[in-house]
Design a protein around this motif. Structure first.
Motif, PDB file in Angstrom:
ATOM      1  N   SER A  97      74.779  10.013   5.173  1.00 21.11           N
ATOM      2  CA  SER A  97      73.675  10.175   4.541  1.00 21.11           C
ATOM      3  C   SER A  97      72.306  10.868   6.103  1.00 21.11           C
ATOM      4  O   SER A  97      73.238  11.179   7.015  1.00 21.11           O
ATOM      5  N   ASP A  98      71.264  10.824   5.730  1.00 22.93           N
ATOM      6  CA  ASP A  98      70.735  11.526   6.967  1.00 22.93           C
ATOM      7  C   ASP A  98      70.048  10.158   8.028  1.00 22.93           C
ATOM      8  O   ASP A  98      69.704  10.447   9.034  1.00 22.93           O
TER       9      ASP A  98
ATOM     10  N   ARG B 179      70.117   5.583  -0.990  1.00 25.31           N
ATOM     11  CA  ARG B 179      69.333   6.278  -1.870  1.00 25.31           C
ATOM     12  C   ARG B 179      70.784   7.509  -1.942  1.00 25.31           C
ATOM     13  O   ARG B 179      70.114   7.968  -2.590  1.00 25.31           O
ATOM     14  N   HIS B 180      71.123   7.723  -0.585  1.00 27.60           N
ATOM     15  CA  HIS B 180      72.711   9.208  -0.660  1.00 27.60           C
ATOM     16  C   HIS B 180      73.504   8.417  -1.797  1.00 27.60           C
ATOM     17  O   HIS B 180      73.694   9.840  -2.160  1.00 27.60           O
ATOM     18  N   LEU B 181      73.411   7.597  -2.390  1.00 29.17           N
ATOM     19  CA  LEU B 181      74.559   7.068  -2.970  1.00 29.17           C
ATOM     20  C   LEU B 181      74.725   7.630  -4.117  1.00 29.17           C
ATOM     21  O   LEU B 181      75.749   8.103  -5.053  1.00 29.17           O
ATOM     22  N   MET B 182      72.856   7.488  -4.829  1.00 32.86           N
ATOM     23  CA  MET B 182      72.147   8.389  -5.596  1.00 32.86           C
ATOM     24  C   MET B 182      73.396   9.824  -6.211  1.00 32.86           C
ATOM     25  O   MET B 182      72.774  10.582  -7.272  1.00 32.86           O
ATOM     26  N   ASN B 183      73.576  10.201  -4.937  1.00 31.92           N
ATOM     27  CA  ASN B 183      74.043  12.004  -5.518  1.00 31.92           C
ATOM     28  C   ASN B 183      75.090  11.824  -5.942  1.00 31.92           C
ATOM     29  O   ASN B 183      76.172  13.263  -6.080  1.00 31.92           O
ATOM     30  N   LEU B 184      76.106  10.541  -5.435  1.00 31.42           N
ATOM     31  CA  LEU B 184      77.339  10.749  -6.424  1.00 31.42           C
ATOM     32  C   LEU B 184      77.918  10.690  -7.798  1.00 31.42           C
ATOM     33  O   LEU B 184      76.687  10.631  -8.366  1.00 31.42           O
TER      34      LEU B 184
ATOM     35  N   GLY C   5      81.400   2.936   4.677  1.00 26.70           N
ATOM     36  CA  GLY C   5      81.586   2.353   3.375  1.00 26.70           C
ATOM     37  C   GLY C   5      81.198   3.060   2.404  1.00 26.70           C
ATOM     38  O   GLY C   5      80.977   2.846   0.992  1.00 26.70           O
ATOM     39  N   SER C   6      79.891   4.274   2.419  1.00 29.07           N
ATOM     40  CA  SER C   6      79.687   5.469   1.392  1.00 29.07           C
ATOM     41  C   SER C   6      81.067   6.367   0.733  1.00 29.07           C
ATOM     42  O   SER C   6      80.856   5.980  -0.162  1.00 29.07           O
ATOM     43  N   TYR C   7      81.711   6.098   2.103  1.00 24.92           N
ATOM     44  CA  TYR C   7      82.743   7.269   1.201  1.00 24.92           C
ATOM     45  C   TYR C   7      83.573   6.541   0.233  1.00 24.92           C
ATOM     46  O   TYR C   7      84.486   6.714  -0.424  1.00 24.92           O
ATOM     47  N   ILE C   8      83.724   4.508   0.708  1.00 22.60           N
ATOM     48  CA  ILE C   8      84.838   3.631   0.406  1.00 22.60           C
ATOM     49  C   ILE C   8      84.023   4.168  -0.878  1.00 22.60           C
ATOM     50  O   ILE C   8      84.721   4.004  -2.555  1.00 22.60           O
ATOM     51  N   THR C   9      82.824   3.792  -1.322  1.00 22.25           N
ATOM     52  CA  THR C   9      81.905   3.679  -2.980  1.00 22.25           C
ATOM     53  C   THR C   9      82.353   4.862  -3.652  1.00 22.25           C
ATOM     54  O   THR C   9      82.855   4.996  -4.218  1.00 22.25           O
ATOM     55  N   LYS C  10      82.294   5.988  -2.743  1.00 19.60           N
ATOM     56  CA  LYS C  10      82.584   7.911  -3.419  1.00 19.60           C
ATOM     57  C   LYS C  10      83.725   7.226  -4.225  1.00 19.60           C
ATOM     58  O   LYS C  10      84.200   7.587  -5.324  1.00 19.60           O
ATOM     59  N   GLN C  11      85.099   6.591  -3.341  1.00 19.18           N
ATOM     60  CA  GLN C  11      86.993   6.967  -4.264  1.00 19.18           C
ATOM     61  C   GLN C  11      86.348   5.665  -4.949  1.00 19.18           C
ATOM     62  O   GLN C  11      86.764   5.988  -6.281  1.00 19.18           O
TER      63      GLN C  11
END
Length: 309
Positions: free
Chosen positions: A198-199, A42-47, A14-20
């Motif tokens: 993410s971590d 919170r890792h999404l906030m780095n996008l 999902g994180s990679y889809i969000t980035k797209q």
């Protein structure tokens, strides 16, 4: 600006889809099961473009929350079913959230007039619940594509059984509703690998990569992979996200379900590649990706590139 809702948009895939979607100018709404646990998203906030990113709490079994989450969305991606191999209560941990969650999702989407496109992240289990082992009656070298006969067994892992049934729910919904105001399609990736954004330590995909890299067998299922040097069909997480984005933004693909797969290597070769060594054998193609190549124009990167990170 178009709005997309991504259920499970902070998970491994999902994180990679969000980035797209953020990279392509969308307003993006991402669900999380517990808004208080910032470490999950919170890792999404780095996008890039996070001024267009919104995080909302969602339990897919709660119809009221689902209605609120998908409201005003043009596109909805469902990547929120649990991927767990170690379980104590299959009904509670897998069957109910996966199957009932899918039923609730489809019911709510049908009542949301803004939605024009829906993509579900299904699984190779939609074709073979024995994966990575072959379906009964097939050998390790027999191939699969979207026209292959689907196989399921009560002896398969509960996760695979739940995903198979959920896919049947989607197919039945499409058959029962021939005049929908939106398109619904699915992608069915084989084993998704690559680097996590993410971590978090609760990702089954990254956890499995760690186990194979270090030849650790915490249970009988993983030990079987080593004992029989099972061939593993793999797809890069970036390619899954790209295919999902293209499917979500391409119309006239209603009702289709795409196998997403690159190459197949034996587990011993996956171990070598995860340790920055070359595989001893050449790859095979077991799960074919021709339909995704044709309709979505996705280029699937070699497994060696996926694992050398």
């Amino acid at each position: 600006m178009k709005k997309v809702g991504i259920i499970g948009g902070s998970g491994f895939i999902g994180s990679y889809i969000t980035k797209q979607f953020l990279d392509n100018g969308f307003e993006v709404k991402v669900s999380t099961t517990d808004i208080s646990k910032e470490e999950k998203y919170r890792h999404l906030m780095n996008l890039n473009n996070t001024d267009h990113l919104y995080i909302e709490e969602l339990n897919v079994e709660n119809k009221a929350q689902l209605k609120e989450f998908v409201s005003e969305c043009d596109i909805v991606i469902h990547s929120g079913t649990p991927f767990q191999l170690t379980i104590t209560d299959p009904e509670k941990e897998l069957f109910t959230p996966t199957i009932k969650g899918t039923e609730n999702f489809l019911e709510v989407i049908k009542q949301t007039p803004s939605v024009k496109k829906v993509v579900l992240i299904a699984s190779v289990a939609a074709w073979n619940t024995n994966f990575p082992l072959p379906a009964d009656g097939k050998s390790f070298t027999d191939t699969y594509d979207e026209t292959s006969q689907k196989f399921t067994s009560e002896s398969s892992h509960p996760y695979a059984q739940a995903k198979f049934i959920a896919n049947q729910v989607v197919e039945q919904f499409i058959d029962n509703n021939p005049t929908l105001s939106f398109e619904i399609s699915s992608v069915s990736p084989v084993m998704v690998m690559g680097k996590s954004m993410s971590d978090r330590l609760d990702s089954t995909s990254t956890g499995l990569q760690f186990l194979i890299k270090n030849k650790i067998a915490p249970d009988e299922f993983i030990q079987t992979l080593y004992d029989h040097d099972v061939p593993f069909s793999i797809v890069d997480v970036n390619d899954v996200a790209q295919a999902t984005f293209k499917l979500a933004t391409t119309y006239h693909l209603h009702g289709k379900n795409y196998l997403l797969s690159s190459e197949t290597y034996k587990v011993s070769d996956v171990h070598e590649m995860l340790n920055d060594r070359k595989p001893k054998s050449s790859p095979e193609i077991i799960y074919k990706n021709d339909l995704a190549l044709k309709d979505l124009n996705v280029s699937f990167r070699p497994v060696l590139e996926t694992l050398a990170k």
